[in-house]
Motif scaffolding. Structure first.
Motif, PDB file in Angstrom:
ATOM      1  N   PRO A 147       0.976  -1.104   0.051  1.00  0.00           N
ATOM      2  CA  PRO A 147      -0.106   0.005   0.032  1.00  0.00           C
ATOM      3  C   PRO A 147       0.740   1.345   0.010  1.00  0.00           C
ATOM      4  N   GLU A 148       2.130   1.262   0.422  1.00  0.00           N
ATOM      5  CA  GLU A 148       2.900   2.300   0.539  1.00  0.00           C
ATOM      6  C   GLU A 148       3.364   2.849  -0.825  1.00  0.00           C
ATOM      7  N   MET A 149       3.385   1.855  -1.749  1.00  0.00           N
ATOM      8  CA  MET A 149       4.043   2.119  -3.107  1.00  0.00           C
ATOM      9  C   MET A 149       3.469   3.446  -3.687  1.00  0.00           C
ATOM     10  N   GLN A 150       4.520   4.027  -4.487  1.00  0.00           N
ATOM     11  CA  GLN A 150       3.597   5.246  -5.115  1.00  0.00           C
ATOM     12  C   GLN A 150       3.184   4.634  -6.499  1.00  0.00           C
ATOM     13  N   LEU A 151       2.319   5.217  -7.145  1.00  0.00           N
ATOM     14  CA  LEU A 151       1.649   4.683  -8.334  1.00  0.00           C
ATOM     15  C   LEU A 151       2.734   4.652  -9.455  1.00  0.00           C
ATOM     16  N   VAL A 152       3.651   5.493  -9.368  1.00  0.00           N
ATOM     17  CA  VAL A 152       4.760   5.260 -10.421  1.00  0.00           C
ATOM     18  C   VAL A 152       5.492   4.026 -10.257  1.00  0.00           C
ATOM     19  N   GLU A 153       5.796   3.714  -9.102  1.00  0.00           N
ATOM     20  CA  GLU A 153       6.653   2.704  -8.658  1.00  0.00           C
ATOM     21  C   GLU A 153       5.897   1.379  -9.013  1.00  0.00           C
ATOM     22  N   ALA A 154       4.463   1.387  -8.482  1.00  0.00           N
ATOM     23  CA  ALA A 154       3.580   0.275  -9.188  1.00  0.00           C
ATOM     24  C   ALA A 154       3.323   0.071 -10.741  1.00  0.00           C
TER      25      ALA A 154
ATOM     26  N   MET B 169       4.762  -3.567 -15.131  1.00  0.00           N
ATOM     27  CA  MET B 169       4.750  -3.398 -16.561  1.00  0.00           C
ATOM     28  C   MET B 169       5.091  -4.831 -17.501  1.00  0.00           C
ATOM     29  N   VAL B 170       5.579  -5.928 -16.764  1.00  0.00           N
ATOM     30  CA  VAL B 170       5.833  -7.088 -17.482  1.00  0.00           C
ATOM     31  C   VAL B 170       4.750  -8.039 -16.674  1.00  0.00           C
ATOM     32  N   ARG B 171       3.909  -7.509 -15.888  1.00  0.00           N
ATOM     33  CA  ARG B 171       2.902  -8.406 -15.316  1.00  0.00           C
ATOM     34  C   ARG B 171       1.585  -8.020 -15.513  1.00  0.00           C
ATOM     35  N   HIS B 172       1.013  -8.066 -16.625  1.00  0.00           N
ATOM     36  CA  HIS B 172      -0.255  -7.522 -17.073  1.00  0.00           C
ATOM     37  C   HIS B 172      -1.474  -8.413 -16.680  1.00  0.00           C
ATOM     38  N   TYR B 173      -1.810  -8.282 -15.348  1.00  0.00           N
ATOM     39  CA  TYR B 173      -3.114  -8.853 -14.818  1.00  0.00           C
ATOM     40  C   TYR B 173      -4.002  -7.855 -14.459  1.00  0.00           C
ATOM     41  N   PRO B 174      -5.476  -8.488 -14.520  1.00  0.00           N
ATOM     42  CA  PRO B 174      -6.613  -7.515 -14.423  1.00  0.00           C
ATOM     43  C   PRO B 174      -6.526  -7.162 -13.110  1.00  0.00           C
ATOM     44  N   VAL B 175      -5.915  -7.748 -12.063  1.00  0.00           N
ATOM     45  CA  VAL B 175      -6.248  -7.537 -10.810  1.00  0.00           C
ATOM     46  C   VAL B 175      -5.079  -7.926  -9.802  1.00  0.00           C
ATOM     47  N   TYR B 176      -4.547  -6.935  -8.986  1.00  0.00           N
ATOM     48  CA  TYR B 176      -3.147  -7.124  -8.433  1.00  0.00           C
ATOM     49  C   TYR B 176      -3.397  -7.077  -6.800  1.00  0.00           C
TER      50      TYR B 176
ATOM     51  N   LEU C 245      -4.593   1.351 -12.575  1.00  0.00           N
ATOM     52  CA  LEU C 245      -3.248   1.539 -12.649  1.00  0.00           C
ATOM     53  C   LEU C 245      -2.702   2.123 -14.250  1.00  0.00           C
ATOM     54  N   PHE C 246      -3.665   1.541 -15.035  1.00  0.00           N
ATOM     55  CA  PHE C 246      -3.268   2.032 -16.573  1.00  0.00           C
ATOM     56  C   PHE C 246      -3.806   3.381 -16.558  1.00  0.00           C
ATOM     57  N   GLU C 247      -4.885   3.760 -16.031  1.00  0.00           N
ATOM     58  CA  GLU C 247      -5.274   5.227 -16.149  1.00  0.00           C
ATOM     59  C   GLU C 247      -4.509   6.153 -15.234  1.00  0.00           C
TER      60      GLU C 247
ATOM     61  N   LEU D  28       8.952   5.363 -16.637  1.00  0.00           N
ATOM     62  CA  LEU D  28       8.689   3.936 -16.957  1.00  0.00           C
ATOM     63  C   LEU D  28       9.584   3.038 -16.224  1.00  0.00           C
ATOM     64  N   GLY D  29      10.497   3.593 -15.536  1.00  0.00           N
ATOM     65  CA  GLY D  29      11.681   2.641 -14.930  1.00  0.00           C
ATOM     66  C   GLY D  29      12.805   1.902 -15.815  1.00  0.00           C
ATOM     67  N   GLU D  30      12.668   2.485 -17.218  1.00  0.00           N
ATOM     68  CA  GLU D  30      13.628   2.070 -18.060  1.00  0.00           C
ATOM     69  C   GLU D  30      15.287   2.517 -17.787  1.00  0.00           C
ATOM     70  N   LEU D  31      15.142   3.499 -17.038  1.00  0.00           N
ATOM     71  CA  LEU D  31      16.447   4.224 -16.671  1.00  0.00           C
ATOM     72  C   LEU D  31      16.961   3.407 -15.434  1.00  0.00           C
ATOM     73  N   LYS D  32      18.017   2.531 -15.265  1.00  0.00           N
ATOM     74  CA  LYS D  32      18.285   1.892 -13.988  1.00  0.00           C
ATOM     75  C   LYS D  32      19.510   2.845 -13.466  1.00  0.00           C
ATOM     76  N   SER D  33      19.581   2.536 -12.356  1.00  0.00           N
ATOM     77  CA  SER D  33      20.764   3.038 -11.424  1.00  0.00           C
ATOM     78  C   SER D  33      22.089   2.519 -12.335  1.00  0.00           C
TER      79      SER D  33
END
Length: 413
Positions: A172-179, A184-191, A209-211, A303-308
């Motif tokens: 629940p603490e996750m920011q929407l961007v982090e979620a 991105m690689v887990r396209h489920y209807p419900v989490y 989340l998509f919205e 989108l999280g594509e830029l890694k550390s």
């Protein structure tokens, strides 16, 4: 005849009258006592009763019910009431916890397919059920069962035999961007949403989340030029004015720096009029190069594509692209300058063409560097990388472009 039979045969008016009569006695009792008073009533009646209470009190009473009965009570409530009963008000607005809704169809591992199917008939008429969640006696998530597995399983099989064990979940603490990045690689209807102890707290739908991701990406265009994320078409004009005007004042102040550079080289411009004609060309090209780089960098961050550890690679790539693009467009600009200067019968046509070529290549290289580094620096400072980054970038590229272009012309001609 038990209470359930009695209420099945009673009109809605009688039920509302019963709720009204019972409400004062319920409010005066502790949550535990209130739950004991209501536990023999039908779940729909209990839902109506709790909907009449303060949401905080209703939550406290609801938590005193056994887990299976609690689910049925939640299912009997209206969707907006269900969200009030889940403890998500303590989470930030842009977090998973703030958007989650109650998880229904939750069963123990030893529940058989036949038993779960019988209970599901109660839920599917009141809520949209996508997955069955399997929890232990401490409400910790142990598995997820898809409806396909329910259809193919034997009636006497336990849910623990057909569930997907240790499923992916959000916190629940996750920011929407982090979620968004995590899914991105887990396209489920419900989490499912669980706390650190893996206790099931609720669920969040993939559509939400998509919205949220769509809104987040669409807001970048505004934040890049100083338009706050909170501003909408319906925002009152005084509030919009407060959002936008400070950035415009900052942009004006930074614009004075470019004016100072032009003023410093005023003598060169007076002597070589062709420079004034091509100034907007060089500035526009370098600004576009920088904004392209900025857009790619911000998208990669979101989108999280830029890694550390990949920051240096990003800067080097965009520097190379800036140089190549600047050199190729510089050839075209040099040709245009040579033609224009020749038409003006300028004895410095060739030198001016060379100046604009070098200036175009150099300014685009600089734009590529700053377009990649500005969002990285802002993120390092703990600031939103998209926050008015375009204003800062445009000012830097304008000043550098003017300095390179006019400085080269002063030095070489």
């Amino acid at each position: 005849m038990n209470l359930s039979d009695t209420f099945d045969a009673t009109s809605d008016e009688a039920i509302r009258a019963e709720i009204k009569a019972l409400l004062p006695a319920l409010v005066d009792r502790s949550p535990g006592e209130a739950a004991r008073m209501l536990q023999d009533y039908p779940e729909d009646f209990i839902a109506g009763m709790l909907a009449s209470l303060n949401p905080a009190l209703a939550q406290s009473v609801l938590e005193r019910f056994p887990y299976d009965q609690r689910q049925k009570v939640i299912a009997g409530a209206a969707p907006e009431t269900r969200k009030q009963w889940i403890r998500n008000e303590g989470y930030p607005e842009n977090s998973v916890g703030h958007m989650m809704e109650p998880a229904l169809a939750v069963f123990l591992p030893e529940t058989t397919v036949a038993e779960a199917t019988r209970e599901l008939r109660h839920f599917v008429t009141r809520a949209f059920i996508t997955y069955i969640f399997v929890v232990d006696d401490k409400e910790r998530l142990r598995g997820v069962v898809a409806m396909r597995e329910m259809l193919l399983a034997r009636q006497n099989q336990a849910l623990s035999e057909i569930m997907i064990a240790d499923p992916f979940y959000l916190t629940p603490e996750m920011q929407l961007v982090e979620a968004m990045k995590a899914t991105m690689v887990r396209h489920y209807p419900v989490y499912p949403v669980c706390n650190k102890e893996c206790k099931l707290l609720g669920l969040i739908r993939g559509q939400m989340l998509f919205e949220a991701e769509t809104v987040e990406l669409s807001l970048q265009a505004g934040t890049m030029v100083g338009v706050e994320k909170e501003e909408r078409l319906t925002t009152p004009w005084p509030r919009s004015f407060r959002f936008r005007h400070p950035w415009l004042q900052a942009n004006l102040f930074l614009g004075f720096l470019a004016a100072l550079v032009v003023g410093y080289f005023q003598g060169t411009i007076d002597r070589l009029v062709a420079l004034a004609v091509f100034l907007p060309v060089v500035i526009g090209q370098s600004s576009n190069t920088g904004v392209q780089t900025l857009a790619v960098a911000l998208r990669g961050m979101t989108l999280g594509e830029l890694k550390s550890g990949q920051e240096f690679g990003l800067v080097m790539k965009e520097t190379l692209l800036g140089l190549l693009n600047g050199a190729l467009t510089g050839v075209s600009a040099a040709l245009g300058m040579f033609v224009f200067a020749s038409m003006q019968k300028s004895p410095n046509a060739l030198a001016l063409a060379f100046v604009i070529f070098v200036a175009m290549a150099g300014s685009c290289l600089i734009s590529g560097i700053f377009g990649a580094t500005i969002p990285l620096i802002l993120r390092k400072l703990g600031t939103d990388p998209a926050n008015a980054s375009s204003i800062v970038l445009t000012t830097i590229t304008d000043v550098c472009t003017l300095a390179v272009f006019l400085g080269l012309a002063t030095w070489l001609i």
